[in-house]
Design an enzyme around this catalytic site. Sequence first.
Site, PDB file in Angstrom:
ATOM      1  N   LYS A 220       4.726 -59.598  45.164  1.00  0.00           N
ATOM      2  CA  LYS A 220       5.042 -60.696  44.250  1.00  0.00           C
ATOM      3  C   LYS A 220       4.180 -61.928  44.479  1.00  0.00           C
ATOM      4  O   LYS A 220       3.824 -62.628  43.522  1.00  0.00           O
ATOM      5  CB  LYS A 220       6.523 -61.069  44.363  1.00  0.00           C
ATOM      6  CG  LYS A 220       7.475 -60.049  43.761  1.00  0.00           C
ATOM      7  CD  LYS A 220       8.895 -60.569  43.781  1.00  0.00           C
ATOM      8  CE  LYS A 220       9.853 -59.612  43.114  1.00  0.00           C
ATOM      9  NZ  LYS A 220      11.234 -60.140  43.077  1.00  0.00           N
TER      10      LYS A 220
ATOM     11  N   ASP B  73      13.205 -63.514  37.731  1.00  0.00           N
ATOM     12  CA  ASP B  73      14.363 -63.305  38.605  1.00  0.00           C
ATOM     13  C   ASP B  73      15.469 -64.321  38.307  1.00  0.00           C
ATOM     14  O   ASP B  73      16.625 -63.957  38.098  1.00  0.00           O
ATOM     15  CB  ASP B  73      13.955 -63.432  40.085  1.00  0.00           C
ATOM     16  CG  ASP B  73      13.187 -62.224  40.583  1.00  0.00           C
ATOM     17  OD1 ASP B  73      13.208 -61.192  39.894  1.00  0.00           O
ATOM     18  OD2 ASP B  73      12.582 -62.313  41.658  1.00  0.00           O
TER      19      ASP B  73
ATOM     20  N   GLY C 171      15.172 -67.178  49.777  1.00  0.00           N
ATOM     21  CA  GLY C 171      13.967 -66.358  49.727  1.00  0.00           C
ATOM     22  C   GLY C 171      13.413 -66.267  48.322  1.00  0.00           C
ATOM     23  O   GLY C 171      13.653 -67.143  47.488  1.00  0.00           O
ATOM     24  N   GLY C 172      12.681 -65.184  48.031  1.00  0.00           N
ATOM     25  CA  GLY C 172      12.023 -65.065  46.737  1.00  0.00           C
ATOM     26  C   GLY C 172      12.973 -65.147  45.561  1.00  0.00           C
ATOM     27  O   GLY C 172      12.821 -65.984  44.665  1.00  0.00           O
TER      28      GLY C 172
ATOM     29  N   PRO D 156      17.141 -73.216  58.015  1.00  0.00           N
ATOM     30  CA  PRO D 156      17.506 -74.489  57.368  1.00  0.00           C
ATOM     31  C   PRO D 156      16.317 -75.233  56.790  1.00  0.00           C
ATOM     32  O   PRO D 156      16.454 -75.962  55.800  1.00  0.00           O
ATOM     33  CB  PRO D 156      18.169 -75.283  58.499  1.00  0.00           C
ATOM     34  CG  PRO D 156      17.679 -74.657  59.760  1.00  0.00           C
ATOM     35  CD  PRO D 156      17.460 -73.209  59.450  1.00  0.00           C
TER      36      PRO D 156
END
Length: 249
Positions: A49, A86, A112-113, A137
């Site tokens: 990606k 997404d 994340g992605g 964090p």
Amino acid sequence: MLLNTLFAEAQSDAVCIPLEVGTGDLSGFVSGIRTVSNLAGLLVTMPHKQSMLDLVDVLHPTARQIGAINVIRCDSDGRWVGAVFDGLGCVLGMQRQGVTLLGKSVLLVGAGGSGRAIAFAVAAAGARSLIISDLDPHRALDLAQCVAKQGACVVHAGPADPAGHDIVINATPLGMNPADPMPIDAERLSPTTVVVDIITRSEPTALLLKAQSLGCQTLDGHPMHLGQALLALSFLGFEDIERRYSSGL
């Protein structure tokens, strides 16, 4: 399977096939596949990606914002346009299930992605507030700061505490395996909270089972998967299929 079902139902002259490309073979694959003249586009999954960003000709605003690509449109002039759906797919899937984000307080677990894309889409959909939690964090804080610049949604990094939130979204891999711990303390869920787990599997995750036992409305990854598919089809030029499915035909 989903796209091929939609192609067949619409009697569209198209087919989606899986292609396995190793991490070190991506540039060679792209060079070769660009010679194929009847390629409408590509769906891109991990681990490509981010790598695809350097191999397309044009970045859709979503790809520039998220820093990833999961759909490529191959235009007739030879240009490749990369986008990522997404987050928008997750929001569309929720909306198709009657869940609105407008004015809602949202907890997003996982930066994340997929989590990154969902965070931007949730804020753009009119959420009142968004708390982003992640095991790292610093990653959560960086994402919160980026999303906060986009509009009126109040965005902060914080703990994965579902108490007081209208919507809780799990964008981590936790739940893919039966032995995984839960991403949140589900005992702190309110029955009025909508719980979304983007994991797609045949059986509900432990998080969704617990949320259901508390009376929460729950969504698994299938609405997001369908939302992504509809957005990708429209982007790739199959607007007739997207309209046909969206209208319930």
